[in-house]
Motif scaffolding. Sequence first.
Motif, PDB file in Angstrom:
ATOM      1  N   HIS A 150       0.798  -1.236   0.000  1.00  0.00           N
ATOM      2  CA  HIS A 150       0.000   0.000   0.000  1.00  0.00           C
ATOM      3  C   HIS A 150       0.830   1.286   0.000  1.00  0.00           C
ATOM      4  O   HIS A 150       0.535   2.189  -0.763  1.00  0.00           O
ATOM      5  CB  HIS A 150      -0.954   0.008   1.211  1.00  0.00           C
ATOM      6  CG  HIS A 150      -1.905  -1.146   1.204  1.00  0.00           C
ATOM      7  ND1 HIS A 150      -3.039  -1.164   0.426  1.00  0.00           N
ATOM      8  CD2 HIS A 150      -1.874  -2.339   1.859  1.00  0.00           C
ATOM      9  CE1 HIS A 150      -3.680  -2.312   0.606  1.00  0.00           C
ATOM     10  NE2 HIS A 150      -2.997  -3.051   1.468  1.00  0.00           N
ATOM     11  N   VAL A 151       1.839   1.363   0.894  1.00  0.00           N
ATOM     12  CA  VAL A 151       2.503   2.665   1.083  1.00  0.00           C
ATOM     13  C   VAL A 151       3.422   3.022  -0.095  1.00  0.00           C
ATOM     14  O   VAL A 151       3.273   4.102  -0.685  1.00  0.00           O
ATOM     15  CB  VAL A 151       3.290   2.710   2.421  1.00  0.00           C
ATOM     16  CG1 VAL A 151       4.039   4.040   2.559  1.00  0.00           C
ATOM     17  CG2 VAL A 151       2.329   2.538   3.594  1.00  0.00           C
TER      18      VAL A 151
ATOM     19  N   PRO B  99       3.753   7.946  -5.389  1.00  0.00           N
ATOM     20  CA  PRO B  99       3.533   8.871  -6.521  1.00  0.00           C
ATOM     21  C   PRO B  99       2.111   9.421  -6.562  1.00  0.00           C
ATOM     22  O   PRO B  99       1.893  10.566  -6.961  1.00  0.00           O
ATOM     23  CB  PRO B  99       3.818   7.997  -7.761  1.00  0.00           C
ATOM     24  CG  PRO B  99       3.799   6.584  -7.307  1.00  0.00           C
ATOM     25  CD  PRO B  99       4.105   6.588  -5.841  1.00  0.00           C
ATOM     26  N   VAL B 100       1.143   8.609  -6.100  1.00  0.00           N
ATOM     27  CA  VAL B 100      -0.256   9.062  -6.104  1.00  0.00           C
ATOM     28  C   VAL B 100      -0.418  10.241  -5.145  1.00  0.00           C
ATOM     29  O   VAL B 100      -1.101  11.237  -5.435  1.00  0.00           O
ATOM     30  CB  VAL B 100      -1.201   7.898  -5.683  1.00  0.00           C
ATOM     31  CG1 VAL B 100      -2.660   8.314  -5.783  1.00  0.00           C
ATOM     32  CG2 VAL B 100      -0.915   6.648  -6.496  1.00  0.00           C
ATOM     33  N   TYR B 101       0.227  10.132  -3.992  1.00  0.00           N
ATOM     34  CA  TYR B 101       0.182  11.200  -2.976  1.00  0.00           C
ATOM     35  C   TYR B 101       0.676  12.512  -3.597  1.00  0.00           C
ATOM     36  O   TYR B 101       0.019  13.550  -3.500  1.00  0.00           O
ATOM     37  CB  TYR B 101       1.075  10.759  -1.815  1.00  0.00           C
ATOM     38  CG  TYR B 101       1.105  11.655  -0.603  1.00  0.00           C
ATOM     39  CD1 TYR B 101       0.144  11.549   0.399  1.00  0.00           C
ATOM     40  CD2 TYR B 101       2.130  12.591  -0.416  1.00  0.00           C
ATOM     41  CE1 TYR B 101       0.197  12.350   1.541  1.00  0.00           C
ATOM     42  CE2 TYR B 101       2.180  13.388   0.723  1.00  0.00           C
ATOM     43  CZ  TYR B 101       1.216  13.255   1.693  1.00  0.00           C
ATOM     44  OH  TYR B 101       1.263  14.054   2.826  1.00  0.00           O
ATOM     45  N   ASP B 102       1.823  12.450  -4.278  1.00  0.00           N
ATOM     46  CA  ASP B 102       2.382  13.672  -4.901  1.00  0.00           C
ATOM     47  C   ASP B 102       1.449  14.205  -5.991  1.00  0.00           C
ATOM     48  O   ASP B 102       1.229  15.409  -6.093  1.00  0.00           O
ATOM     49  CB  ASP B 102       3.766  13.382  -5.497  1.00  0.00           C
ATOM     50  CG  ASP B 102       4.811  13.228  -4.405  1.00  0.00           C
ATOM     51  OD1 ASP B 102       4.556  13.685  -3.277  1.00  0.00           O
ATOM     52  OD2 ASP B 102       5.877  12.640  -4.685  1.00  0.00           O
ATOM     53  N   GLU B 103       0.895  13.286  -6.799  1.00  0.00           N
ATOM     54  CA  GLU B 103       0.000  13.724  -7.889  1.00  0.00           C
ATOM     55  C   GLU B 103      -1.250  14.400  -7.322  1.00  0.00           C
ATOM     56  O   GLU B 103      -1.688  15.436  -7.831  1.00  0.00           O
ATOM     57  CB  GLU B 103      -0.461  12.513  -8.720  1.00  0.00           C
ATOM     58  CG  GLU B 103       0.567  12.021  -9.737  1.00  0.00           C
ATOM     59  CD  GLU B 103       0.319  10.552 -10.116  1.00  0.00           C
ATOM     60  OE1 GLU B 103       1.303   9.899 -10.470  1.00  0.00           O
ATOM     61  OE2 GLU B 103      -0.838  10.070 -10.013  1.00  0.00           O
ATOM     62  N   GLN B 104      -1.806  13.822  -6.264  1.00  0.00           N
ATOM     63  CA  GLN B 104      -3.041  14.395  -5.699  1.00  0.00           C
ATOM     64  C   GLN B 104      -2.770  15.765  -5.081  1.00  0.00           C
ATOM     65  O   GLN B 104      -3.598  16.673  -5.181  1.00  0.00           O
ATOM     66  CB  GLN B 104      -3.664  13.430  -4.679  1.00  0.00           C
ATOM     67  CG  GLN B 104      -4.238  12.189  -5.349  1.00  0.00           C
ATOM     68  CD  GLN B 104      -4.990  11.265  -4.388  1.00  0.00           C
ATOM     69  OE1 GLN B 104      -4.979  11.453  -3.172  1.00  0.00           O
ATOM     70  NE2 GLN B 104      -5.646  10.254  -4.942  1.00  0.00           N
ATOM     71  N   ILE B 105      -1.597  15.933  -4.466  1.00  0.00           N
ATOM     72  CA  ILE B 105      -1.265  17.258  -3.895  1.00  0.00           C
ATOM     73  C   ILE B 105      -1.111  18.272  -5.036  1.00  0.00           C
ATOM     74  O   ILE B 105      -1.621  19.397  -4.961  1.00  0.00           O
ATOM     75  CB  ILE B 105       0.025  17.192  -3.053  1.00  0.00           C
ATOM     76  CG1 ILE B 105      -0.244  16.401  -1.773  1.00  0.00           C
ATOM     77  CG2 ILE B 105       0.534  18.592  -2.710  1.00  0.00           C
ATOM     78  CD1 ILE B 105       0.986  16.131  -0.937  1.00  0.00           C
ATOM     79  N   ALA B 106      -0.429  17.852  -6.094  1.00  0.00           N
ATOM     80  CA  ALA B 106      -0.194  18.771  -7.219  1.00  0.00           C
ATOM     81  C   ALA B 106      -1.522  19.191  -7.864  1.00  0.00           C
ATOM     82  O   ALA B 106      -1.653  20.323  -8.339  1.00  0.00           O
ATOM     83  CB  ALA B 106       0.717  18.117  -8.254  1.00  0.00           C
TER      84      ALA B 106
ATOM     85  N   PRO C 120      -4.442  14.484   1.067  1.00  0.00           N
ATOM     86  CA  PRO C 120      -4.932  13.819  -0.147  1.00  0.00           C
ATOM     87  C   PRO C 120      -5.780  12.594   0.203  1.00  0.00           C
ATOM     88  O   PRO C 120      -5.557  11.945   1.225  1.00  0.00           O
ATOM     89  CB  PRO C 120      -3.654  13.387  -0.865  1.00  0.00           C
ATOM     90  CG  PRO C 120      -2.527  14.006  -0.148  1.00  0.00           C
ATOM     91  CD  PRO C 120      -2.990  14.395   1.209  1.00  0.00           C
ATOM     92  N   GLN C 121      -6.700  12.287  -0.694  1.00  0.00           N
ATOM     93  CA  GLN C 121      -7.604  11.157  -0.505  1.00  0.00           C
ATOM     94  C   GLN C 121      -6.830   9.854  -0.268  1.00  0.00           C
ATOM     95  O   GLN C 121      -7.195   9.043   0.579  1.00  0.00           O
ATOM     96  CB  GLN C 121      -8.513  11.042  -1.751  1.00  0.00           C
ATOM     97  CG  GLN C 121      -9.480   9.884  -1.749  1.00  0.00           C
ATOM     98  CD  GLN C 121     -10.426   9.901  -0.552  1.00  0.00           C
ATOM     99  OE1 GLN C 121     -10.734  10.955   0.013  1.00  0.00           O
ATOM    100  NE2 GLN C 121     -10.864   8.707  -0.147  1.00  0.00           N
ATOM    101  N   ILE C 122      -5.729   9.679  -0.985  1.00  0.00           N
ATOM    102  CA  ILE C 122      -4.962   8.424  -0.853  1.00  0.00           C
ATOM    103  C   ILE C 122      -4.475   8.236   0.591  1.00  0.00           C
ATOM    104  O   ILE C 122      -4.417   7.116   1.097  1.00  0.00           O
ATOM    105  CB  ILE C 122      -3.768   8.380  -1.855  1.00  0.00           C
ATOM    106  CG1 ILE C 122      -3.054   7.027  -1.837  1.00  0.00           C
ATOM    107  CG2 ILE C 122      -2.754   9.466  -1.588  1.00  0.00           C
ATOM    108  CD1 ILE C 122      -3.758   5.941  -2.544  1.00  0.00           C
ATOM    109  N   MET C 123      -4.181   9.349   1.271  1.00  0.00           N
ATOM    110  CA  MET C 123      -3.730   9.229   2.659  1.00  0.00           C
ATOM    111  C   MET C 123      -4.872   8.791   3.562  1.00  0.00           C
ATOM    112  O   MET C 123      -4.687   7.986   4.475  1.00  0.00           O
ATOM    113  CB  MET C 123      -3.126  10.562   3.121  1.00  0.00           C
ATOM    114  CG  MET C 123      -2.542  10.523   4.524  1.00  0.00           C
ATOM    115  SD  MET C 123      -1.405   9.144   4.839  1.00  0.00           S
ATOM    116  CE  MET C 123       0.010   9.589   3.855  1.00  0.00           C
TER     117      MET C 123
END
Length: 400
Positions: free
Chosen positions: A23-24, A29-36, A45-48
């Motif tokens: 998971h982590v 990369p998803v975390y960074d994309e969602q913040i951007a 971010p939703q992923i978190m």
Amino acid sequence: MDFSYSAHTADLLDKLGRFMDEHVYPAEPVYDEQIAAADNPHEQPQIMRELQARARELGLWNLFMTHDGLGAGLTNLEYAPLAEMVGRSIIGNEAINCSAPDTGNMEILAMFGTEEQKAQWLRPLLDCEIRSAFAMTEPAVASSDATNITSTIRRDGNDYVINGRKWYTSGILDPDCKLIIFMGKSDPEAPAYRRQSMILVPADAPGVEVLRDLPMFGFHDRLGHGEVQFTDVRVPAANMLGAEGDGFAIAQGRLGPGRMHYAMRAIGMAERALDLMCRRALERTAFGGPLADRGVVREWIARSRIEIDQIRLLVLKSSWLMDTEGNAAARSEVAAIKVAAMEVAHAVVDRAVQTFGAAGVSNDTVLARMHAITRALQIADGPNEVHLRTIARLEVNKHR
Ligand SMILES: Cc1cc2nc3c(=O)[nH]c(=O)nc-3n(C[C@H](O)[C@H](O)[C@H](O)COP(=O)(O)OP(=O)(O)OC[C@H]3O[C@@H](n4cnc5c(N)ncnc54)[C@H](O)[C@@H]3O)c2cc1C
């Protein structure tokens, strides 16, 4: 001396290892994309949220908390290898609700908070419904010597009135940040170490103004490091943490375990950097052979392995001392590990950056960010020189 893990730690390590792999790491990369892509880059971010829900289901939650009934019931020694594992990812701590400054704030609320303060602030922090900040450092004075702090906490009837300018108040830009633990001078006439108090300030109290989000070597952290102005902020007298004048005593309670946690996670960062360095050195060829065959690169790798293993032993010893003899008995070791772990982690990350060439300074790997973090953490939570001062004083005192 027994180096084996307790059954509880071994079970959690197994679960955490799978959680990190499945998971982590894929979420990074998803975390960074969602913040951007977000309107507000400080929003969680939703992923978190998804990672946190999963971590909770697995019982990987508040592992740092050693106070009875509030965490997973681990000792510092049991938590150390788990914190190391989670430290391999920059988003790991947040996923299991073990990130600063909330961890330190939760610890002092557990130790010094009244039942009302615990119900209002500690419970929602443990459940990650809110987040918090800790405001001690001031731009105008050398804050590594906390006796210099000039902000004021003045009693006025049933309230306290707070004034001052703080900076590098981590976490303050997150819209979920609802609580600031504020340190300021409540009695300028008291003995030097009784002048400061800590008080609980709701982040939305009138007079609290976030002026800017400060960078860390150009990186802007999701949680934000704010410069914050407090102008005539009024809070009820019941918001005082402990008694007036307890600020220094509480600060000590906050920083001991926190420094250990940083050191534990720094080992994780160093291990990840060493992994990346070895893999890159094997796959990258220059002047007729893989980098991994070059003597200098082999020496970087070997030195990194030696240094990481040395600091891990010191972390385990310090954790054991804290568990068996208390935080005060482990003062010198905790100071030592805060300095040594960050220096080693930074050196290992730096070698990995060099092995990667230009890619090492890009944002295509985690190395540039780890480089910034391991450098900044030689200043944050007390600069290296202040910890060295503590160690030297304790050492010299043995010979007086
Ligand atoms: C990323 C980051 C996050 C942070 N988060 C927070 C936070 O959430 N809340 C908060 O309150 N603060 C936070 N800080 C601030 C941090 O704790 C302070 O920067 C630190 O305590 C040093 O204080 P200062 O910056 O005022 O440096 P100063 O006190 O001005 O010291 C400057 C330098 O002088 C040297 N020095 C100091 N004392 C000695 C000595 N006795 N002997 C020799 N040299 C010495 C050191 O090299 C030191 O770096 C954060 C800082 C960073 C970088």
